[in-house]
Scaffold this motif. Structure first.
Motif, PDB file in Angstrom:
ATOM      1  N   UNK A 360       0.849  -1.197   0.000  1.00 12.11           N
ATOM      2  CA  UNK A 360       0.000   0.000   0.000  1.00 12.11           C
ATOM      3  C   UNK A 360       0.879   1.238   0.000  1.00 12.11           C
ATOM      4  N   UNK A 361       0.264   2.367  -0.351  1.00  9.50           N
ATOM      5  CA  UNK A 361       0.955   3.651  -0.307  1.00  9.50           C
ATOM      6  C   UNK A 361       0.077   4.700   0.351  1.00  9.50           C
ATOM      7  N   UNK A 362       0.723   5.657   1.033  1.00  9.68           N
ATOM      8  CA  UNK A 362       0.035   6.773   1.662  1.00  9.68           C
ATOM      9  C   UNK A 362       0.527   8.089   1.063  1.00  9.68           C
ATOM     10  N   UNK A 363      -0.377   9.035   0.902  1.00  7.27           N
ATOM     11  CA  UNK A 363      -0.032  10.359   0.393  1.00  7.27           C
ATOM     12  C   UNK A 363       0.298  11.266   1.573  1.00  7.27           C
ATOM     13  N   UNK A 364       1.505  11.787   1.599  1.00  9.96           N
ATOM     14  CA  UNK A 364       1.939  12.646   2.704  1.00  9.96           C
ATOM     15  C   UNK A 364       1.622  14.112   2.432  1.00  9.96           C
ATOM     16  N   UNK A 365       1.698  14.916   3.464  1.00 11.03           N
ATOM     17  CA  UNK A 365       1.567  16.359   3.317  1.00 11.03           C
ATOM     18  C   UNK A 365       2.799  16.927   2.602  1.00 11.03           C
ATOM     19  N   UNK A 366       2.630  18.095   2.010  1.00  8.96           N
ATOM     20  CA  UNK A 366       3.714  18.696   1.244  1.00  8.96           C
ATOM     21  C   UNK A 366       4.958  18.942   2.087  1.00  8.96           C
ATOM     22  N   UNK A 446      -6.475  -6.571   7.906  1.00  7.92           N
ATOM     23  CA  UNK A 446      -5.489  -6.302   8.954  1.00  7.92           C
ATOM     24  C   UNK A 446      -4.647  -5.076   8.619  1.00  7.92           C
ATOM     25  N   UNK A 447      -4.171  -5.009   7.372  1.00  5.32           N
ATOM     26  CA  UNK A 447      -3.363  -3.857   6.975  1.00  5.32           C
ATOM     27  C   UNK A 447      -4.175  -2.565   7.037  1.00  5.32           C
ATOM     28  N   UNK A 448      -5.417  -2.639   6.609  1.00  2.00           N
ATOM     29  CA  UNK A 448      -6.260  -1.442   6.616  1.00  2.00           C
ATOM     30  C   UNK A 448      -6.523  -0.964   8.045  1.00  2.00           C
ATOM     31  N   UNK A 449      -6.765  -1.897   8.963  1.00  2.06           N
ATOM     32  CA  UNK A 449      -7.010  -1.507  10.349  1.00  2.06           C
ATOM     33  C   UNK A 449      -5.824  -0.739  10.910  1.00  2.06           C
ATOM     34  N   UNK A 450      -4.608  -1.191  10.572  1.00 10.45           N
ATOM     35  CA  UNK A 450      -3.411  -0.512  11.062  1.00 10.45           C
ATOM     36  C   UNK A 450      -3.245   0.868  10.424  1.00 10.45           C
ATOM     37  N   UNK A 451      -3.311   0.921   9.105  1.00  4.69           N
ATOM     38  CA  UNK A 451      -2.983   2.173   8.424  1.00  4.69           C
ATOM     39  C   UNK A 451      -4.140   3.164   8.400  1.00  4.69           C
ATOM     40  N   UNK A 452      -5.353   2.719   8.667  1.00  2.00           N
ATOM     41  CA  UNK A 452      -6.430   3.680   8.931  1.00  2.00           C
ATOM     42  C   UNK A 452      -6.085   4.509  10.169  1.00  2.00           C
ATOM     43  N   UNK A 453      -5.530   3.851  11.180  1.00  2.00           N
ATOM     44  CA  UNK A 453      -5.115   4.571  12.386  1.00  2.00           C
ATOM     45  C   UNK A 453      -4.009   5.577  12.061  1.00  2.00           C
ATOM     46  N   UNK A 454      -3.051   5.153  11.244  1.00  4.95           N
ATOM     47  CA  UNK A 454      -1.952   6.052  10.872  1.00  4.95           C
ATOM     48  C   UNK A 454      -2.487   7.260  10.121  1.00  4.95           C
ATOM     49  N   UNK A 455      -3.403   7.029   9.202  1.00  4.16           N
ATOM     50  CA  UNK A 455      -3.975   8.151   8.449  1.00  4.16           C
ATOM     51  C   UNK A 455      -4.761   9.093   9.349  1.00  4.16           C
ATOM     52  N   UNK A 456      -5.549   8.541  10.260  1.00  2.74           N
ATOM     53  CA  UNK A 456      -6.333   9.391  11.161  1.00  2.74           C
ATOM     54  C   UNK A 456      -5.423  10.245  12.041  1.00  2.74           C
ATOM     55  N   UNK A 457      -4.361   9.652  12.544  1.00  2.00           N
ATOM     56  CA  UNK A 457      -3.469  10.378  13.446  1.00  2.00           C
ATOM     57  C   UNK A 457      -2.670  11.452  12.732  1.00  2.00           C
ATOM     58  N   UNK A 458      -2.507  11.311  11.407  1.00  3.43           N
ATOM     59  CA  UNK A 458      -1.639  12.231  10.675  1.00  3.43           C
ATOM     60  C   UNK A 458      -2.364  13.054   9.614  1.00  3.43           C
ATOM     61  N   UNK A 459      -3.668  12.857   9.500  1.00  2.31           N
ATOM     62  CA  UNK A 459      -4.428  13.614   8.518  1.00  2.31           C
ATOM     63  C   UNK A 459      -4.032  13.303   7.088  1.00  2.31           C
ATOM     64  N   UNK A 460      -3.712  12.028   6.818  1.00  2.00           N
ATOM     65  CA  UNK A 460      -3.267  11.617   5.485  1.00  2.00           C
ATOM     66  C   UNK A 460      -4.269  10.647   4.874  1.00  2.00           C
ATOM     67  N   UNK A 462      -4.762   7.348   1.599  1.00  2.00           N
ATOM     68  CA  UNK A 462      -4.097   6.333   0.788  1.00  2.00           C
ATOM     69  C   UNK A 462      -3.884   6.850  -0.637  1.00  2.00           C
ATOM     70  N   UNK A 463      -2.856   6.309  -1.297  1.00  2.46           N
ATOM     71  CA  UNK A 463      -2.707   6.507  -2.738  1.00  2.46           C
ATOM     72  C   UNK A 463      -3.496   5.403  -3.445  1.00  2.46           C
ATOM     73  N   UNK A 464      -4.167   5.764  -4.518  1.00  5.87           N
ATOM     74  CA  UNK A 464      -5.036   4.789  -5.194  1.00  5.87           C
ATOM     75  C   UNK A 464      -4.681   4.611  -6.663  1.00  5.87           C
ATOM     76  N   UNK A 465      -3.464   4.991  -7.051  1.00  8.66           N
ATOM     77  CA  UNK A 465      -3.107   4.890  -8.470  1.00  8.66           C
ATOM     78  C   UNK A 465      -1.809   4.122  -8.681  1.00  8.66           C
TER      79      UNK A 465
END
Length: 543
Positions: A360-366, A446-460, A462-465
């Motif tokens: 998976x990939x996450x989109x970070x802030x600038x 399982x992966x989504x449960x973990x990284x949903x938390x990461x996204x919520x905590x950081x305001x980020x 997922x990348x979908x492309x």
């Protein structure tokens, strides 16, 4: 068992083996050894034969050679030790050529698109270093060449959790494995650790530090990951003192510098014993057994573009299968279903899994830049394996695009209990994997449960492309195929295949589907354990 080999003797053997590999490359030979060997014939016999040159096979070849057992090793890929027109042995990920891909005319990178643009390239058909074997809803990446998967992996030498390994392999003495065989394997593979002070300041792990910050903000634990890539070489790469490899977008198509792949460690030492010979571009197709107990292999001889130049039959008294989870399983399944080895266990073909792989990939802030130059060798992981509901170990992976992307990429390893199995398809004369998308869904959950938390905590988000369509999680492939000839089920507790004597499996086919971390160190340690017992009881004990 023979006396332990001193470090100086082992170093000398490695030197002799490396010289043999270099000589074979210079002369364009497909037979590699340190002593003269008899010319191959259409029907020959060797005391011991090893199929494959991956981790389990390499361990087995070295220990047989040290014990004085004349051993032939057959590898379907090529020896990667010859420089191309650009002066490099391997190509990089940004400009792949025919060296990248096994017998296809287009690359098949795991990250298929970026901003929905196709990142794959047309290439000439060639016996390249990375293969993707497609089985319907699951594809498996494997390395092709002398060294197998060690040529194309991310070098992460991770020891699994002791308690979980005891669950996975209940029939073995796990304490002995950790006390004796993991240290032995680590020493032989050249496992080393990143300098924490350098990690904190270097540009090339900026991407990992960003992911670490986001994980810690979420309340998650991160850990440094040992490696068989030489971290001191990497530090000098960044300083401009040595040629770049990990910092030059080299990983899945091989590394020209820095990586301690098996051809430089176990296999070099095996050749240096003088008792081991490796033949390349030799594809083992089938196994049968003669009335006197001799195993006879039918072997296809390949050229540089995969054409079959001819066949050869080779007999052996002791046969060790180390062709990987796919290869070893297929050879045994074909032998059982065609009647060549009818007494093989019904367990052959079962217990296969993906090691719970999800990318998976996450989109970070600038403001969270990940860096234009990234090390291709991961050095950090998010360790949430003890989460009772969603256990995950997530490699913080690079995206070495040569430009800033603001993307964090992960290969998550999850505790997925689902297992696939292989059946034999007579029409194609091949083993076919039975695995469905539904079986992979627990890993995504399982992966989504973990990284949903990461996204919520950081305001980020997922990348979908990244994966050729709009999916955010990719689990239609695995880097870590495991199982198919499971230890203690299809074999005894040391890899002896049930139903036949002097027939052994040495590789990841023994591990039932999931080990919780990158599996090559576990496969290596298990092979060290098994061959020690097999040598003592089956080869060195007088009849």
């Amino acid at each position: 068992m023979p006396a332990a080999v001193s470090p100086s003797a082992l170093s000398r053997r490695r030197f002799l083996g490396l010289a043999a590999l270099n000589s074979a490359a210079a002369l364009g030979l497909t037979t590699i050894g340190t002593t003269p060997t008899a010319e191959a014939t259409d029907r020959e016999f060797v005391p011991a034969l090893v199929v494959g040159t991956g981790y389990g096979a390499a361990v087995t070849a070295l220990r047989l050679g040290e014990a004085g057992v004349p051993t032939l090793v057959l590898e379907m890929g090529r020896l990667w030790n010859t420089r191309g027109p650009d002066g490099r042995i391997f190509c990089d990920m940004l400009q792949p050529d025919r060296r990248s891909t096994w017998l296809r005319t287009r690359t098949q990178a795991p990250l298929a698109t970026f901003l929905w643009a196709d990142v794959n390239r047309d290439v000439e058909r060639y016996t390249g270093v990375l293969d993707r074997v497609d089985h319907g809803e699951m594809s498996v990446y494997v390395g092709r060449g002398v060294g197998g998967g060690s040529l194309v992996n991310g070098a992460m030498a991770v020891t699994p959790k002791r308690g979980y390994l005891a669950e996975v392999l209940p029939g073995i003495d796990v304490d002995e494995l950790y006390r004796t065989y993991f240290p032995r394997a680590s020493a032989m593979l050249g496992v080393n650790h990143v300098d924490p002070a350098w990690f904190e300041t270097c540009e090339v792990y900026r991407y990992a530090r960003v992911s670490r910050t986001h994980a810690h903000r979420t309340g998650l634990r991160t850990t440094f990951v040992p490696s068989v890539y030489d971290f001191d070489h990497m530090r000098r790469e960044e300083a401009g003192e040595v040629p770049r490899s990990a910092l030059a977008a080299e990983v899945i198509y091989g590394n020209n510098h820095g990586k301690r792949s098996l051809d430089q460690t176990y296999l070099a030492a095996a050749l240096g014993t003088g008792n081991v010979t490796i033949r390349t571009l030799h594809q083992v197709h089938s196994i049968e057994r003669e009335p006197d107990g001799t195993y006879v292999l039918t072997v296809r001889l390949l050229d540089d573009v995969g054409a079959v130049l001819g066949t050869r039959r080779i007999g052996t008294r002791h046969l060790f299968l180390g062709a990987g989870s796919l290869g070893s399983t297929e050879l045994l399944l074909r032998a059982r279903e065609t009647g060549a080895l009818p007494a093989l266990s019904a367990e052959v073909g079962h217990g296969w899994g993906t090691n719970g792989n999800v990318m998976l990939g996450r989109a970070n802030h600038m403001w969270d830049t990940t860096g234009a130059t990234q090390s291709g060798m991961p050095a950090l992981g998010i360790d949430a394996w003890d989460d009772p509901a969603h256990p995950v170990f997530a490699e913080v992976a690079p995206l070495p695009a040569g430009t800033e992307t603001w993307v964090s990429v992960y290969l998550a390893i999850t505790r997925n209990p689902e297992r696939g199995h292989f059946t034999y398809d007579a029409a194609s004369d091949s083993a076919r994997l039975r695995w469905t998308a539904a079986q992979g869904q627990p890993s995504i959950d399982m992966a989504k449960a973990l990284f949903d938390k990461v996204n919520r905590a950081n305001g980020t988000i997922y990348r979908s492309e990244l994966f050729g369509d709009t999916r955010e999680f990719e689990n239609r492939f695995t880097y870590h195929p495991l199982g198919g000839v499971v230890l203690g089920r299809a074999t005894d507790g040391y890899g002896r295949v049930r139903g036949y004597d002097r027939l052994y499996v040495t590789d990841g086919a023994l591990v039932p589907g999931n080990v919780g971390v990158n599996p090559f160190l576990t496969i290596t340690a298990l092979a060290e354990r098994n061959i020690e017992r097999v040598l003592a009881e089956d080869l060195l004990t007088p009849p």
